[in-house]
Design a protein around this motif. Structure first.
Motif, short mmCIF file in Angstrom:
data_model
loop_
_atom_site.label_atom_id
_atom_site.label_comp_id
_atom_site.label_asym_id
_atom_site.label_seq_id
_atom_site.Cartn_x
_atom_site.Cartn_y
_atom_site.Cartn_z
N HIS A 92 0.70 -1.51 -0.25
CA HIS A 92 0.26 -0.38 0.32
C HIS A 92 0.77 1.21 -0.39
CE1 HIS A 92 -3.39 2.37 0.98
NE2 HIS A 92 -3.94 2.14 0.59
N PRO A 93 0.86 1.86 -0.80
CA PRO A 93 1.13 3.17 -0.79
C PRO A 93 1.13 4.15 0.16
CG PRO A 93 -0.49 3.55 -2.44
CD PRO A 93 -0.42 2.30 -1.96
N HIS A 94 0.41 3.93 1.10
CA HIS A 94 0.51 4.34 2.51
C HIS A 94 -0.01 3.48 4.01
CE1 HIS A 94 0.20 8.63 0.34
NE2 HIS A 94 -0.53 7.97 -0.68
N ALA A 95 0.57 3.04 3.40
CA ALA A 95 1.08 1.48 4.43
C ALA A 95 1.42 2.43 5.64
CB ALA A 95 1.33 0.13 3.90
N HIS A 96 0.31 1.65 6.94
CA HIS A 96 0.83 1.90 8.36
C HIS A 96 2.00 1.08 8.68
CE1 HIS A 96 -3.86 2.65 9.31
NE2 HIS A 96 -3.51 4.25 8.55
N TRP A 97 2.65 -0.14 8.08
CA TRP A 97 3.37 -0.61 8.41
C TRP A 97 4.15 -0.48 7.50
CZ3 TRP A 97 3.70 -4.34 12.31
CH2 TRP A 97 3.13 -3.85 13.89
N MET A 98 5.84 -0.51 7.16
CA MET A 98 6.75 -0.53 6.30
C MET A 98 7.62 -1.69 6.93
SD MET A 98 8.23 2.50 3.75
CE MET A 98 9.92 2.37 2.69
N VAL A 99 7.71 -2.26 5.91
CA VAL A 99 9.19 -3.71 6.20
C VAL A 99 10.30 -2.89 5.09
CG1 VAL A 99 9.77 -6.21 6.31
CG2 VAL A 99 7.32 -5.37 6.67
N VAL A 100 11.11 -3.46 5.62
CA VAL A 100 12.82 -3.14 4.90
C VAL A 100 13.82 -4.63 5.03
CG1 VAL A 100 14.81 -1.25 4.57
CG2 VAL A 100 12.25 -0.23 5.10
N GLY A 101 13.75 -5.11 3.71
CA GLY A 101 14.48 -5.88 3.83
C GLY A 101 15.76 -5.99 3.47
N GLU A 102 16.83 -6.59 2.56
CA GLU A 102 18.28 -6.71 2.48
C GLU A 102 18.57 -5.81 0.69
OE1 GLU A 102 20.38 -9.07 4.14
OE2 GLU A 102 21.53 -9.26 2.04
N ALA A 103 17.88 -7.46 0.42
CA ALA A 103 18.66 -7.32 -0.64
C ALA A 103 17.42 -8.47 -1.93
CB ALA A 103 19.60 -7.25 -1.54
N PRO A 104 17.64 -8.49 -3.21
CA PRO A 104 16.36 -8.62 -4.05
C PRO A 104 18.07 -10.39 -4.16
CG PRO A 104 16.27 -7.55 -5.39
CD PRO A 104 17.04 -6.71 -3.87
N ALA A 129 0.41 -13.67 10.84
CA ALA A 129 -0.26 -13.71 12.36
C ALA A 129 0.04 -12.64 13.37
CB ALA A 129 1.93 -14.78 12.71
N ILE A 130 0.01 -10.86 12.77
CA ILE A 130 -0.06 -10.40 13.39
C ILE A 130 -1.33 -9.03 12.55
CG2 ILE A 130 1.38 -9.60 14.42
CD1 ILE A 130 3.04 -7.84 12.70
N GLY A 131 -1.80 -10.23 11.31
CA GLY A 131 -3.34 -9.23 10.85
C GLY A 131 -3.15 -8.36 9.57
N LEU A 132 -1.81 -8.89 9.02
CA LEU A 132 -1.12 -7.92 8.09
C LEU A 132 -0.90 -9.02 6.93
CD1 LEU A 132 1.15 -5.83 10.32
CD2 LEU A 132 -0.27 -5.28 9.52
N THR A 133 -0.74 -8.63 6.13
CA THR A 133 -0.46 -9.10 4.62
C THR A 133 -0.09 -8.26 3.67
OG1 THR A 133 -1.55 -9.70 2.50
CG2 THR A 133 -3.47 -7.90 3.63
N ARG A 134 0.22 -8.28 2.73
CA ARG A 134 1.42 -7.66 1.19
C ARG A 134 -0.75 -7.72 0.39
NH1 ARG A 134 5.86 -10.31 -1.22
NH2 ARG A 134 6.68 -11.38 0.25
N ALA A 135 -1.23 -8.19 0.55
CA ALA A 135 -2.54 -8.22 -0.63
C ALA A 135 -3.03 -6.97 -0.70
CB ALA A 135 -2.95 -9.19 -0.34
N GLN A 136 -3.88 -7.07 -1.52
CA GLN A 136 -5.05 -5.50 -1.31
C GLN A 136 -5.44 -5.80 -0.14
OE1 GLN A 136 -6.52 -4.94 -5.24
NE2 GLN A 136 -6.65 -2.68 -4.28
N ALA A 137 -5.83 -3.94 -0.14
CA ALA A 137 -6.25 -4.23 1.97
C ALA A 137 -6.31 -2.96 2.15
CB ALA A 137 -5.60 -5.20 2.37
N GLU A 138 -6.84 -2.95 2.88
CA GLU A 138 -7.04 -0.84 3.60
C GLU A 138 -5.84 -1.10 4.51
OE1 GLU A 138 -9.06 1.37 4.28
OE2 GLU A 138 -10.13 -0.73 2.83
#
Ligand code: URA
Length: 252
Positions: A92-104, A129-138
């Motif tokens: 989501h372009p305005h997600a409340h949660w942002m996950v930052v990883g390393e590299a592809p 497990a904490i109610g989040l997803t990368r799929a389309q959602a609020e």
């Protein structure tokens, strides 16, 4: 918290013994939706870019389309020569949660989306497990996932300092555009890039850091967790700390 059967199964898959932090009680039910189609680069045979010629200018003022285009065309470091495509980020372009990883890795380089390999499956389970997803959602449920660098290092070697430095403006701009309420920094390179710290994860996790004023929680990289099962319960603690922190941010 009333754990659903699905959540129990996912926690089990994460290797996490069940306990319920009171802070998680108001979380929405997990969304079970498939991944959206991966966003690919042009995919067709293209001329191999030459490194060094293409450091993008004006990244700090770019909107989403301009930023994506700048990443696709970037040739600021030598990683541009070995990539199939760039891996921009997803969610989501305005997600409340942002996950930052390393590299592809290899799969991400093929599909153009972060965390689609084995560690991505674990990440998805952790998020679910904490109610989040990368799929389309609020925006409260759909995360935004980005890496510190957008091109695959050959043979999945560690990113080099020069590569991290060249790619950093893209991540900075992604955070500015998303404006997340909380950031999960996963692994050593996310921490180096966001917190400018070389401390081990074990020393940085368990407390709330800040990046651009946004609360940031340090946790283990999913690839590390796949090799070190005993740390999965610590990663679960980190997710719970992130939930508590966000709840405090959201409190009136
Ligand atoms: N590991 C990462 O940090 N990012 C990916 O996209 C895939 C694996």
């Amino acid at each position: 918290m009333g754990w659903t059967e699905r959540q129990r199964a996912m926690l089990d898959e994460m290797g996490v013994r069940l306990w319920a932090p009171p802070e998680t009680q108001t979380l929405p039910a997990p969304v079970d939706a498939p991944h959206p189609p991966a966003v690919r680069g042009d995919g067709a045979a293209v001329a191999v870019p030459r490194p060094g010629g293409g450091r993008p200018v004006g990244v700090e003022a770019m909107d989403w389309p301009a930023l994506r285009e700048a990443v696709v065309n970037c040739s600021a470091c030598k990683l541009c020569q070995g990539r199939r495509q760039t891996v921009f980020g997803v969610g989501h372009p305005h997600a409340h949660w942002m996950v930052v990883g390393e590299a592809p890795g290899e799969q991400e380089d093929r599909q153009g989306e972060p965390f689609v390999g084995k560690s991505g499956q674990l990440l998805d389970n952790m998020l679910r497990a904490i109610g989040l997803t990368r799929a389309q959602a609020e925006p409260a449920q759909q995360v935004y996932i980005a890496n510190t660098i957008k091109c695959r290092p050959p043979g999945n070697r560690n990113p080099e300092p020069e590569e991290l430095a060249q790619c950093e403006p893209f991540l900075i701009r992604q955070v500015e555009l998303v404006k997340p309420k909380i950031i999960l920094a996963m692994g050593r390179f996310a921490v180096q890039s966001l917190l400018r710290s070389n401390e081990p994860i074990g020393r940085l996790r368990g407390r709330v850091h800040r990046y651009q004023g946004v609360p940031l929680i340090v946790t283990y990289h999913p690839a590390y967790l796949l090799r070190n099962l005993e740390d999965k319960s610590r990663a679960w603690d980190d997710l719970c700390l992130a939930l508590q922190t966000l709840k405090a941010v959201d409190a009136p």
